[in-house]
Design a protein around this motif. Structure first.
Motif, mmCIF file in Angstrom:
data_model
loop_
_atom_site.group_PDB
_atom_site.id
_atom_site.type_symbol
_atom_site.label_atom_id
_atom_site.label_comp_id
_atom_site.label_asym_id
_atom_site.label_seq_id
_atom_site.Cartn_x
_atom_site.Cartn_y
_atom_site.Cartn_z
ATOM 1 N N GLY A 1 0.849 -7.640 -1.698
ATOM 2 C CA GLY A 1 1.678 -7.188 -0.587
ATOM 3 C C GLY A 1 1.116 -5.971 0.128
ATOM 4 N N ASN B 1 4.228 1.090 7.375
ATOM 5 C CA ASN B 1 5.607 0.718 7.061
ATOM 6 C C ASN B 1 5.690 0.401 5.574
ATOM 7 N N THR B 2 6.513 1.148 4.860
ATOM 8 C CA THR B 2 6.692 0.924 3.424
ATOM 9 C C THR B 2 8.163 0.624 3.148
ATOM 10 N N ALA B 3 8.464 0.301 1.916
ATOM 11 C CA ALA B 3 9.856 0.063 1.525
ATOM 12 C C ALA B 3 10.703 1.319 1.716
ATOM 13 N N ASN B 4 10.064 2.485 1.693
ATOM 14 C CA ASN B 4 10.785 3.752 1.870
ATOM 15 C C ASN B 4 10.727 4.275 3.293
ATOM 16 N N GLY B 5 10.276 3.460 4.223
ATOM 17 C CA GLY B 5 10.221 3.872 5.614
ATOM 18 C C GLY B 5 8.791 4.043 6.103
ATOM 19 N N ASP C 1 -1.901 -5.855 -6.010
ATOM 20 C CA ASP C 1 -0.745 -5.891 -5.123
ATOM 21 C C ASP C 1 -1.087 -6.698 -3.881
#
Length: 164
Positions: free
Chosen positions: A71, A96-100, A69
């Motif tokens: 990213g 900080n993730t895609a889910n907050g 990954d």
């Protein structure tokens, strides 16, 4: 006797399709690796049917499954796997993730192996919110390698004898 034959047949089919599914998820069970002519340790990976590169490796000598990954900033380990590996939970930090925004815990991976490629003292993050059976092989490890992608293959290269 007929029931016994059906049971045996179903067991064999279950085994066959289980192996087939595992091969589809991780086609790199037996990887192509070795020392190149120009002194690089190489590992050639095949992309899986979902377009991801998955490979078995080791953390501190224990076998794990990695999902590459680029990213991910760090090598990200699900909490349940971190416990099994005996990794130390360091200081908490925000990610900080895609889910907050979530809280993760820093850790240091003493040894990370991908076949003959071995990295030492790699920064990692333990994620208590991640529920998957693979570890994200992020940039804290990948930045130490050269990545070459061609067609369905990704070659990871590590200089075998780094200059002083």
């Amino acid at each position: 006797m007929l029931i016994f034959a059906w049971v045996i047949g179903l067991a064999l089919l279950t085994q066959f399709f289980g192996d087939w599914q595992a091969e589809q998820e991780n086609p790199n069970q037996a990887v192509l690796s070795g020392l190149s002519a120009d002194g690089y340790q190489e590992l050639k990976l095949l992309r899986n049917r979902n377009g991801h590169y998955v490979v078995n490796g080791k953390i501190n000598g224990q076998t794990v499954k990695f999902l590459l990954d680029t990213g991910a900033t760090d090598v990200v380990i699900p909490e349940n796997i971190a416990h099994k590996l005996g990794l130390e939970f360091g200081y908490p930090r925000q990610a900080n993730t895609a889910n907050g925004v979530i809280t993760t815990y820093s850790t240091l991976i003493r040894s990370l192996q991908l076949d003959k490629i071995e990295l030492h003292d790699v920064r990692g993050s333990i994620n208590p919110h991640m529920d998957m059976g693979a570890i994200l092989l992020g940039m804290s490890a990948l930045k130490q390698l050269e990545l070459i992608q061609r067609d369905q293959h990704l070659t990871l290269r590590q200089y075998a004898n780094p200059p002083n």
